[in-house]
Design an enzyme around this catalytic site. Structure first.
Site, short mmCIF file in Angstrom:
data_model
loop_
_atom_site.label_atom_id
_atom_site.label_comp_id
_atom_site.label_asym_id
_atom_site.label_seq_id
_atom_site.Cartn_x
_atom_site.Cartn_y
_atom_site.Cartn_z
N HIS A 82 0.85 -1.19 0.00
CA HIS A 82 0.00 0.00 0.00
C HIS A 82 0.89 1.24 0.00
O HIS A 82 1.71 1.41 0.90
CB HIS A 82 -0.92 0.01 1.22
N TYR A 208 -8.89 5.87 7.13
CA TYR A 208 -9.02 6.26 8.53
C TYR A 208 -10.00 7.43 8.58
O TYR A 208 -9.73 8.49 8.01
CB TYR A 208 -7.67 6.71 9.11
N PRO A 300 -4.41 0.62 19.06
CA PRO A 300 -4.26 0.02 17.73
C PRO A 300 -4.16 1.00 16.56
O PRO A 300 -3.68 0.60 15.50
CB PRO A 300 -5.52 -0.84 17.58
N LYS A 304 0.89 -0.22 15.17
CA LYS A 304 2.31 -0.23 15.53
C LYS A 304 2.72 -1.43 16.38
O LYS A 304 3.92 -1.70 16.51
CB LYS A 304 2.65 1.06 16.30
N TYR A 392 4.00 6.34 9.85
CA TYR A 392 3.18 5.19 9.47
C TYR A 392 4.04 4.08 8.82
O TYR A 392 3.87 2.91 9.12
CB TYR A 392 2.07 5.63 8.52
C1 DHB Z 1 -5.45 -2.81 10.79
C2 DHB Z 1 -5.43 -2.53 12.15
C3 DHB Z 1 -5.00 -1.31 12.58
O1 DHB Z 1 -4.96 -1.02 13.89
C4 DHB Z 1 -4.61 -0.33 11.69
O2 DHB Z 1 -4.22 0.87 12.14
C5 DHB Z 1 -4.63 -0.61 10.34
C6 DHB Z 1 -5.04 -1.86 9.89
C7 DHB Z 1 -5.91 -4.14 10.31
O3 DHB Z 1 -6.24 -4.99 11.15
O4 DHB Z 1 -5.99 -4.36 9.09
#
Ligand code: DHB
Length: 398
Positions: A82, A208, A300, A304, A392
């Site tokens: 990505h 997001y 989450p 990370k 990121y």
């Molecule tokens: C996923 C989980 C995340 O916390 C994130 O920031 C991006 C992707 C996932 O499970 O695909």
């Protein structure tokens, strides 16, 4: 009964005993094997349990590099590169172009696949992996570490090691063996509702989203399965949500003037994920070293957790190699500082992404407008977008 009182049926000598056979523990065992250092991995979970527990799905550039450079390269065939993400607010999407901004990408490759690959590789290489054990005890970490445990049949065993690694996750037993640690902790007043659904990806990359109804994240797993999350109460009961209610909530959070709609399908899993930030220091005591969630947890947002654990393990493998091959224990002294430098950057990044995108109960009109102002600053500024892209895709390794 404490296992200490029981004469073990077997005693195994190894250089490094690893408590916790998730992706971090297995990666360490794999890297040590490549450096001709032997290890034994123990875990109280069954391998199948780890394999089927859904976690995050994004790997930073250097996490992929670590896998590929160490010969574990299925991610290149089955993962998806990505080159950016969308930040969506006010019903409009804004792309953050990672490749254009920092010349880096991330990879969509679920943590379960990382585990499967490393488990297969360690098994093929004859690794000593002991899953499904119980009554685990780690003793004498100052001088001559030993692990005692009972196998699935209740038979007691002992592992004697030069070093013991606690990569035993957020419910670590190893972290409590560090005397008088400093612990930093932050709770958040919300959680994520995570689902897996049988439906094709709704967008080529992750979205997001900040909405008046709270945060939502659109991710993916395969050509026919999506992973979606939305902000909820920490006490939310997953079974109180029908498929229809879930889809109505998600569609409402993603709605906007561009008419964006999520692809819907049957919900095949629903879980509530806790939100907290945690750091314990030091990450070493005597001959015990901690890695990953055992020493630090991030919320989450930004995925990370696994990336940080893999970064710890990379530093740790190097540290152990020096300590073992050059008989230089001073190398162990540098571990906490090297690992924590990255940990605190990731703590900030996860906290920042979280605070920028989530709805806070009781937030004033000022707070809400300020949040939108922050998002507008990030997407409207090359410097702001670059900061996000850098964090990121992952900071360069030191
Ligand atoms: C996923 C989980 C995340 O916390 C994130 O920031 C991006 C992707 C996932 O499970 O695909």
């Amino acid at each position: 009964m404490s296992t200490a009182a029981v004469q073990p049926a077997s005693s195994t000598r190894t250089q490094v005993a690893i408590v916790g056979g998730g992706p971090a523990g297995l990666m360490l065992s794999h890297l040590l094997h490549l450096a001709n250092i032997d290890s034994v991995v123990v875990d109280n979970r069954a391998a199948e349990t780890i394999e089927t527990t859904h976690r995050a799905g994004i790997l930073e550039r250097d996490s992929v590099r670590l896998l590929v450079d160490s010969g574990v390269d299925r991610v290149l065939r089955d993962g998806h590169r990505h080159e950016g993400i969308d930040l969506r607010f006010g019903g409009v999407s804004h792309r953050i172009d990672f490749e254009g901004l920092v010349g880096a990408s991330c990879w969509l490759y679920p943590q379960t696949d990382v585990f499967i690959d490393l488990h297969a590789r360690r098994t093929a290489d004859g690794g000593d992996l002991r899953y499904g054990i119980g009554e685990t005890e780690v003793v004498d970490v100052e001088h001559s570490p030993r692990i005692r445990y009972a196998d699935a049949d209740g038979v007691h065993h002992e592992i004697v090691a030069d070093l013991v690694i606690g990569s035993d996750g957020s419910r670590s037993i190893c972290r409590d063996l560090v005397p008088h640690p400093t612990r930093y902790f932050r709770e958040y007043p919300f959680a994520w509702f995570g689902i897996l659904t049988e439906s094709a990806p709704s967008a080529p990359e992750l979205i997001y989203t900040r909405s008046e109804r709270g945060f939502a994240l659109v991710s993916q797993r395969t050509e026919s399965v999506q992973r979606l999350y939305f902000q909820c109460e920490p006490t939310e009961d997953p079974s109180a949500w029908s498929d229809d209610r879930i889809w109505a909530e998600l569609q409402a959070r993603l709605a906007g003037e561009d008419g964006f709609r999520l692809n819907e399908g049957p919900v095949i899993e629903r879980t509530v994920l806790p939100f907290r930030s945690f750091v314990q220091t030091p990450m070493r005591h005597g001959r015990l070293l901690l890695a990953g969630d055992a020493a630090h947890t991030v919320p989450p947002t930004g995925a990370k957790g696994l990336n940080l654990a893999l970064a710890d393990v990379r530093v740790l493998a190097e540290t152990i190699e020096r300590a073992v091959n050059k008989k230089d224990d001073a190398a162990l002294d540098t571990y906490t500082e090297r690992a924590l430098a990255r940990v605190w950057k990731a703590q900030h990044f996860s906290y920042w992404m979280t605070s920028m995108l989530h709805r806070l109960e009781g937030a004033s009109d000022f707070d809400e407008q300020r949040q939108l102002g922050e998002l507008a600053s990030i997407v409207g500024s090359q410097a702001g977008s670059t900061y996000l892209a850098e964090g990121y895709t992952g900071w360069p390794q030191r």
